[in-house]
Design an enzyme around this catalytic site. Sequence first.
Site, PDB file in Angstrom:
ATOM      1  N   ILE A  47     -11.804  10.121  -0.527  1.00 28.95           N
ATOM      2  CA  ILE A  47     -10.912  11.274  -0.608  1.00 28.95           C
ATOM      3  C   ILE A  47     -10.476  11.588   0.814  1.00 28.95           C
ATOM      4  O   ILE A  47     -11.312  11.842   1.661  1.00 28.95           O
ATOM      5  CB  ILE A  47     -11.670  12.459  -1.210  1.00 28.95           C
ATOM      6  CG1 ILE A  47     -12.147  12.070  -2.588  1.00 28.95           C
ATOM      7  CG2 ILE A  47     -10.799  13.698  -1.220  1.00 28.95           C
ATOM      8  CD1 ILE A  47     -12.860  13.150  -3.327  1.00 28.95           C
ATOM      9  N   CYS A  48      -9.201  11.527   1.103  1.00 28.65           N
ATOM     10  CA  CYS A  48      -8.803  11.557   2.504  1.00 28.65           C
ATOM     11  C   CYS A  48      -7.499  12.284   2.727  1.00 28.65           C
ATOM     12  O   CYS A  48      -6.781  12.583   1.795  1.00 28.65           O
ATOM     13  CB  CYS A  48      -8.559  10.148   3.032  1.00 28.65           C
ATOM     14  SG  CYS A  48      -9.923   9.054   2.823  1.00 28.65           S
ATOM     15  N   THR A  49      -7.192  12.495   3.997  1.00 31.87           N
ATOM     16  CA  THR A  49      -5.866  12.938   4.394  1.00 31.87           C
ATOM     17  C   THR A  49      -5.338  11.952   5.436  1.00 31.87           C
ATOM     18  O   THR A  49      -6.041  11.638   6.396  1.00 31.87           O
ATOM     19  CB  THR A  49      -5.924  14.346   5.011  1.00 31.87           C
ATOM     20  OG1 THR A  49      -6.518  15.245   4.068  1.00 31.87           O
ATOM     21  CG2 THR A  49      -4.530  14.836   5.375  1.00 31.87           C
TER      22      THR A  49
END
Length: 395
Positions: free
Chosen positions: A142-144
Amino acid sequence: MLGGSRLTFVLLSAAVTCAVAQHAPPWTEDCRKSTYPPSGPTYRGPVPWYTINLDLPPYKRWHELMVDKAPALKVIVNSLKNIVNAFVPSGKIVELVDQKLPGLLGNFPGPFEEEMKGIAAVTGIPLGEIISYNIFYEFFTICTSIITEDKGGHLLHGRNMDFGIFLGWNINNNTWVITEQLKPLTVNLDFRRNNRTVFKVASFAGYVGVLTGFKPGLFSLTLNERFSSNGGYVGILEWIWGKKDAKWIGFIIRSVLENSTSYEEAKNILTKTKILAPAYFILGGNMSGEGCVITRDRKQSLDVYELDPKQGRWYVVQTNYDRWKNAFFLDDRRTPAKACLNKTTQENISLATMYDVLSTKPVLNKLTVFTTLIDVTKGQFETYLRDCPDPCIGW
Ligand SMILES: *[C@@H]1O[C@H](CO)[C@@H](O)[C@H](O)[C@H]1NC(C)=O
Ligand SMILES: *[C@@H]1O[C@H](CO)[C@@H](O)[C@H](O)[C@H]1NC(C)=O
Ligand SMILES: *[C@@H]1O[C@H](CO)[C@@H](O)[C@H](O)[C@H]1NC(C)=O
Ligand SMILES: *[C@@H]1O[C@H](CO)[C@@H](O)[C@H](O)[C@H]1NC(C)=O
Ligand SMILES: *[C@@H]1O[C@H](CO)[C@@H](O)[C@H](O)[C@H]1NC(C)=O
Ligand SMILES: *[C@@H]1O[C@H](CO)[C@@H](O)[C@H](O)[C@H]1NC(C)=O
């Protein structure tokens, strides 16, 4: 160690915490300023560099790194086993992984099979467990990721690596178990051939794929997980049933970094190749306008969203939701990231202000293991370990 009842408790309390909206203080905050160079409570420390020599046979490439990191890898592999055993206490699943998984999955293409075998040999961890460790990044990342272009047409690429959701919670200090255990495994790797850098990555020791990397002077590439009902487990089942035409996402990124020689070639491969799990590829090049988010399902590209500086689109931001849909209301890191980029303005975007954006809650959260900043044309690649002390939301 996580006992079964404790794990159930942890999952329940995580679900309860879920009901707290992420977009209200103290889970969110004003856009951070002057956080760079990194210091203070959200900075855990630097990340060591290692060289991976591509001239060595695959079996031997990871030896030196894994001698250093075997103890930390054993800790995390044991946690994962405890989690699995908490759900299925007989120990049968782990037995199955150790004895059957390598045969079930068959050979991995290219250098990957031999590299994983080499890592298993050096660490003394069963091959099935090394393979599982290499597979699980296809599912829980889960990232940006952000690409920006400044007024001079200069590109920057930044990303927060958020990992470890729902895999256990430390109640003593309010952290995710796996997220914390990944910090000592975080490494920068310089992949070299003929004693020359081919590409550089930020990764977790023991993982032979790539989720964050760049090829100096040419392009930068990060992966964000995409959740979809036709998800990666369908791809894995197909693989087990012998349909092996799709690529593992961490492996295709590694191949592109290793063997592609331009932004356009990378974009072409990432758009067209069949992959095992849905994904977002965030790809940046070396000149104005070269930056895009490729939204993929397993078979095809659904959308390629590009920088368009002439029309004022000077950044692209990707979290874990399709850009044409709303973010899940409990997990909107996209709006705060965009708001902070808007506030920064194109005039003032730099590695320092990019780090400010990536340091603002909830873009920074308790799942954030590290932040990477990339400047392709200047050849800069910086990775920083992160912490998110209370008050800070879990994701
Ligand atoms: C929280 O506790 C865990 C387990 O003791 C430890 O590994 C981790 O480093 C701690 N994290 C922080 C941010 O204090
Ligand atoms: C590799 O390059 C470095 C300098 O870039 C040099 O010091 C070293 O001797 C070289 N090693 C080999 C094996 O050629
Ligand atoms: C890159 O290409 C070389 C030569 O074709 C091949 O041996 C190697 O396996 C490729 N690397 C990856 C990671 O696929
Ligand atoms: C930018 O990338 C292209 C390949 O896409 C390459 O030919 C060119 O030399 C690169 N430019 C610079 C300044 O490195
Ligand atoms: C950021 O600015 C763009 C362009 O002005 C605007 O469309 C968008 O709504 C803004 N986003 C946020 C979150 O402020
Ligand atoms: C941009 O940076 C300059 C110099 O640091 C500063 O004076 C100016 O206020 C900044 N602009 C914005 C919109 O933050």
